[in-house]
Write a protein that holds these residues in place. Structure first.
Motif, short mmCIF file in Angstrom:
data_model
loop_
_atom_site.label_atom_id
_atom_site.label_comp_id
_atom_site.label_asym_id
_atom_site.label_seq_id
_atom_site.Cartn_x
_atom_site.Cartn_y
_atom_site.Cartn_z
N ARG A 88 -15.05 -54.09 1.66
CA ARG A 88 -13.59 -54.09 1.56
C ARG A 88 -13.19 -54.74 0.25
O ARG A 88 -13.74 -55.76 -0.14
N ALA A 89 -12.21 -54.16 -0.41
CA ALA A 89 -11.70 -54.73 -1.65
C ALA A 89 -10.23 -55.07 -1.43
O ALA A 89 -9.54 -54.43 -0.65
N GLY A 90 -9.75 -56.08 -2.12
CA GLY A 90 -8.36 -56.47 -1.98
C GLY A 90 -8.19 -57.45 -0.85
O GLY A 90 -9.10 -58.12 -0.42
N GLU B 189 -3.80 -47.14 7.03
CA GLU B 189 -4.65 -48.33 6.94
C GLU B 189 -5.88 -48.11 7.80
O GLU B 189 -5.84 -48.29 9.02
N HIS B 190 -7.01 -47.72 7.16
CA HIS B 190 -8.24 -47.42 7.90
C HIS B 190 -9.45 -48.06 7.25
O HIS B 190 -10.56 -47.53 7.35
N ARG B 191 -9.27 -49.19 6.57
CA ARG B 191 -10.38 -49.79 5.83
C ARG B 191 -11.57 -50.12 6.72
O ARG B 191 -12.71 -49.81 6.37
N ASP B 192 -11.33 -50.77 7.84
CA ASP B 192 -12.45 -51.17 8.71
C ASP B 192 -13.23 -49.97 9.23
O ASP B 192 -14.46 -49.97 9.26
N ARG B 193 -12.52 -48.95 9.65
CA ARG B 193 -13.16 -47.75 10.20
C ARG B 193 -13.95 -47.02 9.11
O ARG B 193 -15.07 -46.56 9.35
N VAL B 194 -13.40 -46.95 7.89
CA VAL B 194 -14.09 -46.26 6.80
C VAL B 194 -15.35 -47.02 6.40
O VAL B 194 -16.40 -46.41 6.16
N VAL B 195 -15.27 -48.36 6.33
CA VAL B 195 -16.46 -49.16 5.99
C VAL B 195 -17.55 -48.94 7.04
O VAL B 195 -18.73 -48.80 6.70
N ALA B 196 -17.18 -48.89 8.30
CA ALA B 196 -18.16 -48.67 9.37
C ALA B 196 -18.80 -47.29 9.25
O ALA B 196 -20.02 -47.15 9.42
N GLU B 197 -18.00 -46.27 8.97
CA GLU B 197 -18.54 -44.91 8.83
C GLU B 197 -19.48 -44.81 7.62
O GLU B 197 -20.52 -44.16 7.70
N LEU B 198 -19.11 -45.44 6.51
CA LEU B 198 -19.96 -45.40 5.32
C LEU B 198 -21.26 -46.17 5.55
O LEU B 198 -22.31 -45.79 5.04
N ALA B 199 -21.20 -47.25 6.33
CA ALA B 199 -22.41 -48.01 6.65
C ALA B 199 -23.37 -47.16 7.49
O ALA B 199 -24.58 -47.24 7.31
N ARG C 88 -11.62 -36.92 9.49
CA ARG C 88 -11.79 -36.57 10.90
C ARG C 88 -12.05 -37.83 11.72
O ARG C 88 -11.52 -37.99 12.82
N ALA C 89 -12.87 -38.74 11.19
CA ALA C 89 -13.18 -39.98 11.92
C ALA C 89 -11.94 -40.86 12.07
O ALA C 89 -11.80 -41.55 13.08
N CYS C 90 -11.06 -40.83 11.07
CA CYS C 90 -9.86 -41.68 11.11
C CYS C 90 -8.68 -40.98 11.80
O CYS C 90 -7.70 -41.63 12.14
N GLY C 91 -8.76 -39.68 11.94
CA GLY C 91 -7.65 -38.94 12.52
C GLY C 91 -6.44 -38.93 11.61
O GLY C 91 -5.30 -39.04 12.08
N ALA C 92 -6.69 -38.80 10.32
CA ALA C 92 -5.59 -38.85 9.34
C ALA C 92 -5.84 -37.82 8.25
O ALA C 92 -6.93 -37.25 8.14
N GLY C 93 -4.82 -37.61 7.44
CA GLY C 93 -4.93 -36.71 6.31
C GLY C 93 -5.42 -37.46 5.09
O GLY C 93 -5.65 -38.65 5.12
N GLY C 94 -5.54 -36.74 4.00
CA GLY C 94 -5.98 -37.37 2.77
C GLY C 94 -6.47 -36.33 1.78
O GLY C 94 -6.28 -35.13 1.96
N ALA C 95 -7.13 -36.82 0.71
CA ALA C 95 -7.61 -35.93 -0.33
C ALA C 95 -8.75 -36.60 -1.08
O ALA C 95 -8.91 -37.82 -1.04
N ALA C 96 -9.54 -35.78 -1.77
CA ALA C 96 -10.57 -36.27 -2.68
C ALA C 96 -10.18 -35.80 -4.07
O ALA C 96 -10.14 -34.60 -4.34
N ARG C 97 -9.85 -36.76 -4.93
CA ARG C 97 -9.45 -36.39 -6.29
C ARG C 97 -9.89 -37.48 -7.26
O ARG C 97 -9.96 -38.65 -6.92
N ASP C 98 -10.18 -37.07 -8.47
CA ASP C 98 -10.56 -37.98 -9.56
C ASP C 98 -11.75 -38.87 -9.18
O ASP C 98 -11.80 -40.04 -9.54
N GLY C 99 -12.70 -38.35 -8.43
CA GLY C 99 -13.89 -39.11 -8.08
C GLY C 99 -13.67 -40.18 -7.03
O GLY C 99 -14.49 -41.08 -6.87
N ARG C 100 -12.56 -40.10 -6.31
CA ARG C 100 -12.29 -41.07 -5.25
C ARG C 100 -11.68 -40.37 -4.06
O ARG C 100 -11.13 -39.29 -4.18
N ILE C 101 -11.78 -41.01 -2.90
CA ILE C 101 -11.24 -40.45 -1.66
C ILE C 101 -10.03 -41.26 -1.25
O ILE C 101 -10.09 -42.49 -1.22
#
Length: 107
Positions: A104-106, A86-96, A68-81
């Motif tokens: 960030r990795a990679g 490309e939403h790495r910066d936004r996701v890191v900010a939300e998790l913080a 919802r924060a990224c305005g995109a689709g996705g899934a949670a599977r195998d213990g990962r989201i």
């Protein structure tokens, strides 16, 4: 008398062991990594969050909030989201904001 231990219609000689849950880790102590992957997706990138110490239900709820924060689709599977795009910066900010020490990795 019907056998008690079956798995997808196959009779098992011993009961199937359920995996033991991992011990809960405080949000600040978990090694949460946010990376981008394109392998196996036809060149389309997804943002992948790994290392979250959450159960399946909590992982689904967090995935819903991040999507919802990224305005995109996705899934949670195998213990990962996985979040489409490309939403790495936004996701890191939300998790913080939630108290996770996400990095960030990679590239």
């Amino acid at each position: 008398m019907k056998p008690t231990h079956t798995f997808r219609g196959v009779v098992m000689s011993k009961p199937v062991k359920q995996p033991t849950p991992k011990p809960a880790v405080a949000p600040g102590q978990a090694k949460v990594r946010v990376a981008r992957e394109v392998a196996g997706r036809g060149g389309k990138g997804v943002t992948v969050v790994t290392g979250l110490p959450l159960g399946a239900d909590a992982l689904e709820a967090l995935a819903k909030d991040l999507k919802r924060a990224c305005g995109a689709g996705g899934a949670a599977r195998d213990g990962r989201i996985e979040i489409q795009g490309e939403h790495r910066d936004r996701v890191v900010a939300e998790l913080a904001k939630l108290g996770y020490d996400a990095k960030r990795a990679g590239g």
